[in-house]
Design a protein around this motif. Structure first.
Motif, PDB file in Angstrom:
ATOM      1  N   LYS A   1       0.803  -1.220   0.000  1.00  0.00           N
ATOM      2  CA  LYS A   1       0.000   0.000   0.000  1.00  0.00           C
ATOM      3  C   LYS A   1       0.836   1.269   0.000  1.00  0.00           C
ATOM      4  N   SER A   2       2.124   1.125  -0.253  1.00  0.00           N
ATOM      5  CA  SER A   2       3.004   2.280  -0.193  1.00  0.00           C
ATOM      6  C   SER A   2       2.471   3.418  -1.058  1.00  0.00           C
ATOM      7  N   SER A   3       2.568   4.644  -0.546  1.00  0.00           N
ATOM      8  CA  SER A   3       2.014   5.757  -1.307  1.00  0.00           C
ATOM      9  C   SER A   3       2.742   7.056  -1.001  1.00  0.00           C
ATOM     10  N   SER A   4       2.448   8.048  -1.784  1.00  0.00           N
ATOM     11  CA  SER A   4       3.161   9.314  -1.651  1.00  0.00           C
ATOM     12  C   SER A   4       2.534  10.188  -0.567  1.00  0.00           C
ATOM     13  N   VAL A   5       3.319  11.178  -0.113  1.00  0.00           N
ATOM     14  CA  VAL A   5       2.824  12.140   0.868  1.00  0.00           C
ATOM     15  C   VAL A   5       3.030  13.530   0.293  1.00  0.00           C
ATOM     16  N   VAL A   6       1.987  14.345   0.366  1.00  0.00           N
ATOM     17  CA  VAL A   6       2.115  15.703  -0.145  1.00  0.00           C
ATOM     18  C   VAL A   6       1.709  16.704   0.933  1.00  0.00           C
ATOM     19  N   LEU A   7       2.597  17.621   1.227  1.00  0.00           N
ATOM     20  CA  LEU A   7       2.291  18.703   2.162  1.00  0.00           C
ATOM     21  C   LEU A   7       2.186  19.986   1.368  1.00  0.00           C
ATOM     22  N   GLU A   8       1.016  20.614   1.443  1.00  0.00           N
ATOM     23  CA  GLU A   8       0.826  21.856   0.699  1.00  0.00           C
ATOM     24  C   GLU A   8       0.591  22.990   1.678  1.00  0.00           C
ATOM     25  N   ASN A   9       1.539  23.919   1.704  1.00  0.00           N
ATOM     26  CA  ASN A   9       1.333  25.114   2.510  1.00  0.00           C
ATOM     27  C   ASN A   9       1.049  24.804   3.981  1.00  0.00           C
ATOM     28  N   ILE A  10       1.673  23.777   4.491  1.00  0.00           N
ATOM     29  CA  ILE A  10       1.371  23.335   5.854  1.00  0.00           C
ATOM     30  C   ILE A  10       1.959  24.300   6.880  1.00  0.00           C
ATOM     31  N   THR A  11       1.100  24.718   7.805  1.00  0.00           N
ATOM     32  CA  THR A  11       1.534  25.621   8.867  1.00  0.00           C
ATOM     33  C   THR A  11       1.050  25.079  10.203  1.00  0.00           C
ATOM     34  N   LYS A  12       1.908  25.160  11.196  1.00  0.00           N
ATOM     35  CA  LYS A  12       1.456  24.814  12.545  1.00  0.00           C
ATOM     36  C   LYS A  12       1.775  25.977  13.465  1.00  0.00           C
ATOM     37  N   ILE A  13       0.727  26.517  14.055  1.00  0.00           N
ATOM     38  CA  ILE A  13       0.913  27.635  14.979  1.00  0.00           C
ATOM     39  C   ILE A  13       0.448  27.205  16.365  1.00  0.00           C
ATOM     40  N   PHE A  14       1.315  27.327  17.326  1.00  0.00           N
ATOM     41  CA  PHE A  14       0.901  27.112  18.717  1.00  0.00           C
ATOM     42  C   PHE A  14       0.572  28.471  19.307  1.00  0.00           C
ATOM     43  N   GLN A  15      -0.568  28.550  19.957  1.00  0.00           N
ATOM     44  CA  GLN A  15      -0.974  29.846  20.480  1.00  0.00           C
ATOM     45  C   GLN A  15      -0.488  30.054  21.903  1.00  0.00           C
ATOM     46  N   GLN A  16      -0.098  31.258  22.165  1.00  0.00           N
ATOM     47  CA  GLN A  16       0.271  31.627  23.527  1.00  0.00           C
ATOM     48  C   GLN A  16      -0.674  32.729  23.970  1.00  0.00           C
ATOM     49  N   PRO A  17      -1.783  32.344  24.577  1.00  0.00           N
ATOM     50  CA  PRO A  17      -2.822  33.323  24.882  1.00  0.00           C
ATOM     51  C   PRO A  17      -2.330  34.431  25.821  1.00  0.00           C
ATOM     52  N   GLU A  18      -1.407  34.099  26.677  1.00  0.00           N
ATOM     53  CA  GLU A  18      -0.957  35.064  27.677  1.00  0.00           C
ATOM     54  C   GLU A  18      -0.325  36.301  27.034  1.00  0.00           C
ATOM     55  N   THR A  19       0.576  36.044  26.086  1.00  0.00           N
ATOM     56  CA  THR A  19       1.256  37.155  25.454  1.00  0.00           C
ATOM     57  C   THR A  19       0.510  37.597  24.207  1.00  0.00           C
ATOM     58  N   GLY A  20      -0.463  36.792  23.778  1.00  0.00           N
ATOM     59  CA  GLY A  20      -1.164  37.098  22.538  1.00  0.00           C
ATOM     60  C   GLY A  20      -0.337  36.766  21.314  1.00  0.00           C
ATOM     61  N   LYS A  21       0.842  36.194  21.557  1.00  0.00           N
ATOM     62  CA  LYS A  21       1.725  35.894  20.433  1.00  0.00           C
ATOM     63  C   LYS A  21       1.521  34.466  19.963  1.00  0.00           C
ATOM     64  N   ASP A  22       1.728  34.298  18.679  1.00  0.00           N
ATOM     65  CA  ASP A  22       1.679  32.949  18.123  1.00  0.00           C
ATOM     66  C   ASP A  22       3.098  32.456  17.940  1.00  0.00           C
ATOM     67  N   PHE A  23       3.270  31.183  18.202  1.00  0.00           N
ATOM     68  CA  PHE A  23       4.566  30.591  17.921  1.00  0.00           C
ATOM     69  C   PHE A  23       4.414  29.738  16.678  1.00  0.00           C
ATOM     70  N   VAL A  24       5.127  30.144  15.634  1.00  0.00           N
ATOM     71  CA  VAL A  24       5.006  29.413  14.370  1.00  0.00           C
ATOM     72  C   VAL A  24       6.036  28.286  14.369  1.00  0.00           C
ATOM     73  N   ALA A  25       5.552  27.072  14.548  1.00  0.00           N
ATOM     74  CA  ALA A  25       6.469  25.935  14.599  1.00  0.00           C
ATOM     75  C   ALA A  25       6.829  25.487  13.196  1.00  0.00           C
ATOM     76  N   VAL A  26       5.844  25.533  12.309  1.00  0.00           N
ATOM     77  CA  VAL A  26       6.072  25.155  10.918  1.00  0.00           C
ATOM     78  C   VAL A  26       5.419  26.223  10.058  1.00  0.00           C
ATOM     79  N   ASN A  27       6.185  26.749   9.081  1.00  0.00           N
ATOM     80  CA  ASN A  27       5.746  27.948   8.388  1.00  0.00           C
ATOM     81  C   ASN A  27       5.528  27.700   6.890  1.00  0.00           C
ATOM     82  N   HIS A  28       4.283  27.455   6.522  1.00  0.00           N
ATOM     83  CA  HIS A  28       3.913  27.305   5.110  1.00  0.00           C
ATOM     84  C   HIS A  28       4.903  26.463   4.322  1.00  0.00           C
TER      85      HIS A  28
END
Lengths: 578, 371
Positions: B12-39
């Motif tokens: 069943k082997s198959s390909s993996v495609v990541l398109e514009n993947i972003t992961k943002i962890f929110q820090q509500p205290e400071t209101g800042k976002d931490f971008v762990a993975v950027n597009h």
């Protein structure tokens, strides 16, 4: 610098909480478990407690009123009872911690003989049924006392009162201090004491400057735990306290005598406040102060003290305490086989026959309810440990705090809160066996939760993730991975719950009903009738039941926990290959 | 055999495609976002072994966990085998993972550990036994079936983890720094074994590591990440020989940067002025964003420098000479800048001492020019 780290830590925690909440929402089985647990805790922990609080702060019409509270704390009788309860608690805490420390020090630091025996003696009273020690005090020092009358010829000795209570409670509760302290003493790194010795300190100096200060958190912790036990103790003051009335007895007398629930509630609150304070002090302050660091590195074996002038006095002290305990237990067992204590010492099984005629049904009730509640409590405890140990979400703190709360409540307070909470429809549970099961489950569960949580924290997160990635949903992972790893905690939780349920007095004394009588309340009744022989017979039977149960269970655990190979047999394997 | 094994474990082997993947962890205290993975955009082709390489905190593990389903992307599209898996939980993605800690089930013996995924899938008894035996054989675990994980060596545990991962015929196999718990020697042999297995089975694989030599040795393609961004991706050769920025040049292997100015081109070659003299770099690379007259640097690998006593345009003083056996590493100080030079086969060449005045001859074929 420090505030910076704190705030960063906080926001990370909140981040984790939000993510955790989201991930819980994605797992239906888990979500249901969390919601059900919260509902159960609200219903069976928060609600009855709130009811006591409200009841004590309202008048007959239901309006807010401090009248009850003020009238009670201005009544000199109740103030006196309060003072007595505290005084007893303090004295017992000091004495029991002292004995516990000497036992713990002797076992962990010296190479005295018979260590196994000493350890056994110092843990036995924890598993003991109630009433044993007070019964033997009556047998030994009462009007027909073997020592008072038999040896000294005193026939009018009043054994009931403060002195007896101090002796009996100290003997009952010093094991709690011992267990706490031996844990602490054991975990003090041997090299720290060696270092002191190395720098020229003698044993005495080392003890005072290193060992004692390092074990101080344990001493405070042990003393607080004993203090709580003394406060909430019902069976000893009820049977041997005489006119030295403590708060839990006062609450009992008011509720069973005058049915004044409001007064009872206020007194219960008076009992609750110091007990809860001591509990919180221990949990959040003492435990944080602990100096002991567990490094996980194997440290050098401790060199045991061998100097005769240190070890023999300690040994003699421990042996004397052990002898007293054995004497007490032996007396009760002997008493159960004697025709009439103090008059006719001929051996007979008559007490057992009478006792069983009088209360065999309650013995069964106790055992069955204890088994049912232990299993439910063990399972629920594991589930709560599972949903709180490694996840963070909104509501988790509530689950943790409220599930431990029951542990901190004096039994009498718990009893009164359940009467108040569950005596009207639709929550009419008083008089049923169900209410007893519920009390046992929620009161004894914290130990299972604690043990389960500790186990879970030691399991790496990725083990569960491995199960998930291989296709298992959270229910399957729980059954096949987490639960098996929790077996040990599960069974120790069950053993604890069973023991506590079958020996419970204070929490259930209000809740038993004619159709659901527990063996402990039957024994208490026998004291009133001064049928000490029958009481002794029951207590002896309970000792046997507990020993047998724990023995069987340990075997069962060992059998269940033994790793078993599930490799299919060679034959079936070769068939499979074909 | 090879064909056989492939059909057994990776149908069943198959390909993996990541398109514009972003992961943002929110820090509500400071209101800042931490971008762990950027597009990020990334494709792992069917049967390919791709390594995510980068310093800690670069987003490689977050990327892996998003593919596994243990984290969900904030934004972007994630496809496995042409299927959008945004809403698919980890246990339904048909992928498998080898964990850093192996994560073997401590209460199950080796046989049960390996068979676990099949039991979850409720595979029939005969097939279960056949496939488990095959996986045990594949990973040379025969004879260890009834042992428990704590009775095995690190390498054996690693093999069990692999067997357990491949038995479910995953469409994608993820590796989360699987070799970091092994000692150096074993790590190398397990690394080669792992690569050989992956090639044999032809499973699409994503491998996360912070060890650059591991990444070079094991991958079809290396993806270098930094601060949530992909800096460069390419074959190990491309990454080493054609770095597109100083970070990559420095992160993969060692690199010296000699600062200068781009003066002009001579056909393919770039002419760089360094301290008044012109150095011709015959294969400067793509030189992204560089125009004539810009400040630039020449990327010099330590092994591309020859030292001699003769006078030359680039000279310096030996600050340190460290003998490694296979090579001597020199630290040469030139105009306040340290240049690392590696001299292989020290038995054949002249050795220098600390304090010696040396001139450096750059092997011009191996030089690159970057902004």
């Amino acid at each position: 610098m420090e505030t910076g780290t704190v705030s960063r830590g906080k926001s990370a925690a909140r981040m984790a909480k939000q993510n955790g909440t989201k991930s819980i929402l994605r797992q239906p089985v888990l979500l249901v478990a969390v919601i059900l647990t919260i509902l159960l805790l609200l219903l069976f922990v928060v609600y009855p407690l709130a009811k006591v609080l409200i009841f004590s702060l309202t008048d007959a019409d239901g309006g807010f009123s401090l009248e009850n509270l003020i009238s009670i704390i201005t009544t000199s009788r109740y103030l006196k009872v309060f003072g007595r309860t505290m005084l007893l608690g303090l004295i017992v805490a000091v004495l029991a911690t002292f004995i516990g420390y000497i036992f713990a020090y002797t076992v962990t630091r010296t190479n005295v003989p018979m260590k196994g025996f000493l350890k056994l003696i110092a843990t036995l009273p924890i598993l003991s049924p109630p009433f044993v020690l007070s019964l033997s005090v009556i047998f030994l020092f009462g009007k027909q006392g073997l020592i008072t009358k038999g040896i000294f010829g005193i026939t009018d000795n009043d054994v009931y009162g403060m002195l007896s209570l101090i002796v009996v409670q100290t003997m009952s509760f010093f094991p709690i201090a011992y267990l706490t302290l031996s844990g602490i003493l054991e975990s003090i790194d041997a090299s720290v004491e060696d270092a002191a010795c190395n720098m020229g300190a003698n044993r005495w100096k080392t003890f005072w400057t290193v060992t004692l200060p390092l074990s101080l958190p344990g001493i405070i912790s042990g003393a607080l735990l004993v203090f709580i036990q003394s406060l909430e103790d019902f069976s000893n003051p009820a049977t041997i306290g005489g006119s030295y009335t403590t708060l839990s007895i006062e609450v009992y007398n008011i509720i069973t005598g005058t049915y004044d629930m409001r007064k009872g509630s206020v007194l219960a609150i008076l009992l609750l406040v110091p007990a809860l304070t001591a509990f919180l002090l221990n949990k959040y302050w003492v435990n944080k102060k602990s100096f002991v660091t567990v490094t996980g590195k194997p440290t050098q074996a401790r060199k045991m003290i061998n100097e005769p002038h240190i070890k023999w006095p300690l040994f003699i002290f421990c042996i004397l305490v052990a002898a007293v305990i054995l004497l007490f237990y032996g007396t009760v067992i002997y008493g159960s086989f004697v025709k009439t204590w103090g008059v006719d010492f001929s051996l007979t099984l008559e007490q057992y026959q009478r006792a069983l005629r009088f209360g065999l049904d309650s013995l069964w009730t106790s055992m069955i309810l204890a088994v049912i509640s232990a299993i439910i409590g063990g399972l629920l405890g594991m589930i709560i440990a599972y949903i709180t140990a490694k996840r963070n979400y909104y509501g988790k703190r509530f689950i943790e705090v409220s599930s431990v709360l029951m542990f901190a409540l004096p039994g009498t307070v718990l009893g009164i809160s359940y009467i108040l909470g569950f005596n009207t429809p639709p929550l009419l549970l008083t008089g049923t066996g169900l209410i007893l099961v519920i009390v046992f489950v929620f009161r004894n569960m914290p130990v299972a939760i604690e043990s389960g949580t500790t186990t879970l924290l030691q399991i790496d997160n990725s083990i569960e993730e491995a199960s998930t990635i291989l296709g298992a949903d959270s229910g399957y992972s729980f059954r096949r991975i987490t639960l098996p790893l929790l077996r040990n905690s599960f069974f120790s939780g069950i053993v604890y719950s069973f023991t506590k349920a079958i020996t419970a007095v204070s929490a259930v004394i209000f809740l038993v009903s004619p159709s659901w009588t527990l063996i402990t309340s039957k024994i208490y009744g026998l004291f009133d009738l001064a049928k000490f022989g029958q009481a002794a017979a029951f207590v002896t039977m309970m000792i046997v039941i507990l020993l047998v149960f724990i023995g069987i269970f340990n075997r069962l655990i060992q059998w269940l926990l033994a790793p078993r190979s599930r490799v299919p047999s060679l034959k079936s394997r070769s068939e499979g290959v074909k | 055999m090879s064909q056989n094994v492939k059909s057994e474990f990776s149908k069943k082997s198959s390909s993996v495609v990541l398109e514009n993947i972003t992961k943002i962890f929110q820090q509500p205290e400071t209101g800042k976002d931490f971008v762990a993975v950027n597009h990020i955009n990334l494709t792992i082709n069917d049967g390919e072994m791709v390594t995510l390489l980068g310093p800690s905190g670069c987003g490689k593990t977050t990327t892996l966990r998003m593919i596994s389903g243990f984290e969900y992307p904030t934004e972007g599209k994630l496809m496995i085998g042409g299927r959008d898996v945004a809403k698919v939980p980890p246990n339904k993605r048909g992928i498998s993972m080898v964990f850093q800690s192996y994560a073997l089930f401590p209460h199950m013996n080796i046989w049960e550990n390996v068979a676990y995924g099949l039991r979850v899938a409720k595979v029939g008894k005969e097939e279960l036994i056949r496939r488990t035996e095959a996986a045990l054989e594949l990973m040379q675990l025969k004879g260890l079936e009834s042992r428990f994980p704590n009775q095995l060596s690190g390498g054996q545990q690693q093999r069990v983890a692999l067997a357990r991962a491949v038995i479910i015929e995953p469409s994608v196999l993820l590796f989360d720094e699987p070799l970091s718990n092994l000692d150096a020697k074993l790590r190398e042999s397990m690394r080669d074994e792992l690569r050989a297995l992956q090639k044999r089975l032809g499973i699409t694989s994503l491998y996360v590591t912070h060890d650059q030599s591991e990444a070079m040795a094991i991958s079809d393609r290396v993806v270098i990440m930094k601060d949530g961004n992909i800096m460069q991706q390419g074959s190990p050769t491309e990454i080493y020989e054609q770095p597109n920025c100083r970070f990559v040049a420095q992160f993969i292997g060692k690199a010296n940067f000699i600062e200068g100015e781009l003066k002009g081109r001579d056909g393919e070659a770039a002419l760089v002025e360094v301290d008044g003299s012109i150095i011709a770099v015959p294969r400067p690379g793509a030189m992204p964003g560089l125009n004539i007259g810009d400040k630039c640097c020449i990327v010099v690998r330590p092994e591309s420098v020859e030292l001699s006593e003769e006078e030359g345009p680039l000279s310096g003083v030996v600050k340190r000479a460290t003998y490694y056996g296979a090579k001597i590493e020199y630290e040469i100080e030139r105009n306040g800048q340290s240049i690392i030079v590696e001299n292989y086969n020290p038995q054949l060449t002249k050795r220098f001492e600390e304090g010696d005045l040396v001139s450096m001859k750059l092997i011009s074929q191996c030089l690159r020019v970057l902004a």
